[in-house]
Design a protein around this motif. Sequence first.
Motif, mmCIF file in Angstrom:
data_model
loop_
_atom_site.group_PDB
_atom_site.id
_atom_site.type_symbol
_atom_site.label_atom_id
_atom_site.label_comp_id
_atom_site.label_asym_id
_atom_site.label_seq_id
_atom_site.Cartn_x
_atom_site.Cartn_y
_atom_site.Cartn_z
ATOM 1 N N GLY A 43 69.115 -52.990 25.320
ATOM 2 C CA GLY A 43 70.380 -52.284 25.328
ATOM 3 C C GLY A 43 71.550 -53.246 25.442
ATOM 4 O O GLY A 43 71.383 -54.412 25.816
ATOM 5 N N ASP A 44 72.742 -52.750 25.127
ATOM 6 C CA ASP A 44 73.910 -53.622 25.160
ATOM 7 C C ASP A 44 74.224 -54.129 26.567
ATOM 8 O O ASP A 44 74.613 -55.282 26.752
ATOM 9 N N THR A 68 72.750 -49.502 21.055
ATOM 10 C CA THR A 68 73.952 -48.986 21.696
ATOM 11 C C THR A 68 74.306 -47.629 21.095
ATOM 12 O O THR A 68 73.935 -47.344 19.954
ATOM 13 N N ASP A 70 77.544 -46.909 21.069
ATOM 14 C CA ASP A 70 78.905 -47.211 20.644
ATOM 15 C C ASP A 70 78.880 -47.696 19.192
ATOM 16 O O ASP A 70 78.625 -48.867 18.926
#
Length: 90
Positions: A43-44, A68, A70
Amino acid sequence: MINLIWAMDKNQLVGDGDRIPWHIKEDLLYYKSKTNGQTVLMGDTTYYSLKGYYKEKPLPYGKIYVATIDKNLVIDGVIMVYDIISFLEN
Protein backbone atom coordinates in the motif's frame (compact mmCIF):
# COMPACT_ATOMS: atom_id res chain seq x y z
CA MET A 1 2.43 -17.63 -7.31
CA ILE A 2 1.61 -15.07 -4.65
CA ASN A 3 3.17 -15.21 -1.20
CA LEU A 4 1.82 -13.03 1.58
CA ILE A 5 3.58 -11.66 4.60
CA TRP A 6 1.15 -10.39 7.19
CA ALA A 7 1.58 -9.47 10.80
CA MET A 8 -0.78 -7.98 13.36
CA ASP A 9 -0.90 -7.58 17.09
CA LYS A 10 -3.43 -9.15 19.49
CA ASN A 11 -5.84 -6.27 18.78
CA GLN A 12 -5.63 -6.93 15.02
CA LEU A 13 -3.58 -3.75 14.51
CA VAL A 14 -1.44 -3.97 11.36
CA GLY A 15 0.06 -0.50 11.47
CA ASP A 16 0.05 2.60 13.61
CA GLY A 17 0.14 5.53 11.22
CA ASP A 18 3.22 4.88 9.14
CA ARG A 19 4.89 2.55 11.65
CA ILE A 20 4.70 -1.06 12.74
CA PRO A 21 3.34 -1.09 16.32
CA TRP A 22 6.13 -3.41 17.53
CA HIS A 23 9.83 -4.01 16.91
CA ILE A 24 10.91 -7.63 16.72
CA LYS A 25 14.31 -8.04 15.11
CA GLU A 26 13.59 -11.58 13.91
CA ASP A 27 10.41 -10.42 12.14
CA LEU A 28 12.29 -7.69 10.29
CA LEU A 29 15.09 -10.07 9.28
CA TYR A 30 12.53 -12.62 8.02
CA TYR A 31 10.72 -9.94 5.99
CA LYS A 32 13.99 -8.74 4.49
CA SER A 33 15.13 -12.26 3.58
CA LYS A 34 11.84 -13.01 1.82
CA THR A 35 11.43 -9.72 -0.08
CA ASN A 36 14.98 -8.66 -0.99
CA GLY A 37 15.15 -8.43 -4.79
CA GLN A 38 11.58 -9.72 -5.21
CA THR A 39 8.54 -8.21 -6.89
CA VAL A 40 6.36 -6.71 -4.17
CA LEU A 41 2.92 -5.16 -3.83
CA MET A 42 2.34 -2.80 -0.94
CA GLY A 43 0.00 0.00 0.00
CA ASP A 44 1.00 3.62 -0.41
CA THR A 45 1.35 4.16 3.37
CA THR A 46 3.75 1.21 3.60
CA TYR A 47 5.71 2.48 0.62
CA TYR A 48 6.19 5.91 2.17
CA SER A 49 7.12 4.43 5.57
CA LEU A 50 9.80 2.24 3.97
CA LYS A 51 11.03 5.13 1.86
CA GLY A 52 11.70 6.99 5.10
CA TYR A 53 13.38 3.92 6.60
CA TYR A 54 15.74 3.43 3.66
CA LYS A 55 16.30 7.21 3.28
CA GLU A 56 18.17 7.92 0.04
CA LYS A 57 19.04 4.28 -0.72
CA PRO A 58 16.82 2.51 -3.24
CA LEU A 59 14.29 0.12 -1.78
CA PRO A 60 15.75 -3.42 -1.81
CA TYR A 61 13.07 -4.90 -4.09
CA GLY A 62 12.82 -5.90 -7.70
CA LYS A 63 9.64 -4.59 -9.29
CA ILE A 64 7.47 -2.50 -6.94
CA TYR A 65 3.70 -2.18 -7.23
CA VAL A 66 1.99 0.37 -4.99
CA ALA A 67 -1.75 0.02 -4.33
CA THR A 68 -3.83 3.08 -3.56
CA ILE A 69 -7.39 4.33 -3.78
CA ASP A 70 -6.11 7.80 -4.71
CA LYS A 71 -6.42 7.77 -8.51
CA ASN A 72 -4.39 11.01 -8.68
CA LEU A 73 -1.37 9.58 -6.86
CA VAL A 74 1.64 8.90 -9.07
CA ILE A 75 4.97 7.77 -7.64
CA ASP A 76 8.04 7.73 -9.87
CA GLY A 77 9.83 4.41 -10.15
CA VAL A 78 6.91 2.18 -9.16
CA ILE A 79 3.89 0.70 -10.92
CA MET A 80 0.67 2.13 -9.52
CA VAL A 81 -2.28 -0.18 -8.79
CA TYR A 82 -5.60 1.62 -8.53
CA ASP A 83 -7.86 -1.46 -8.75
CA ILE A 84 -6.56 -4.34 -6.64
CA ILE A 85 -9.20 -6.81 -7.86
CA SER A 86 -8.29 -6.29 -11.52
CA PHE A 87 -4.60 -6.45 -10.63
CA LEU A 88 -4.98 -9.82 -8.88
CA GLU A 89 -7.15 -11.24 -11.67
CA ASN A 90 -4.39 -10.63 -14.26
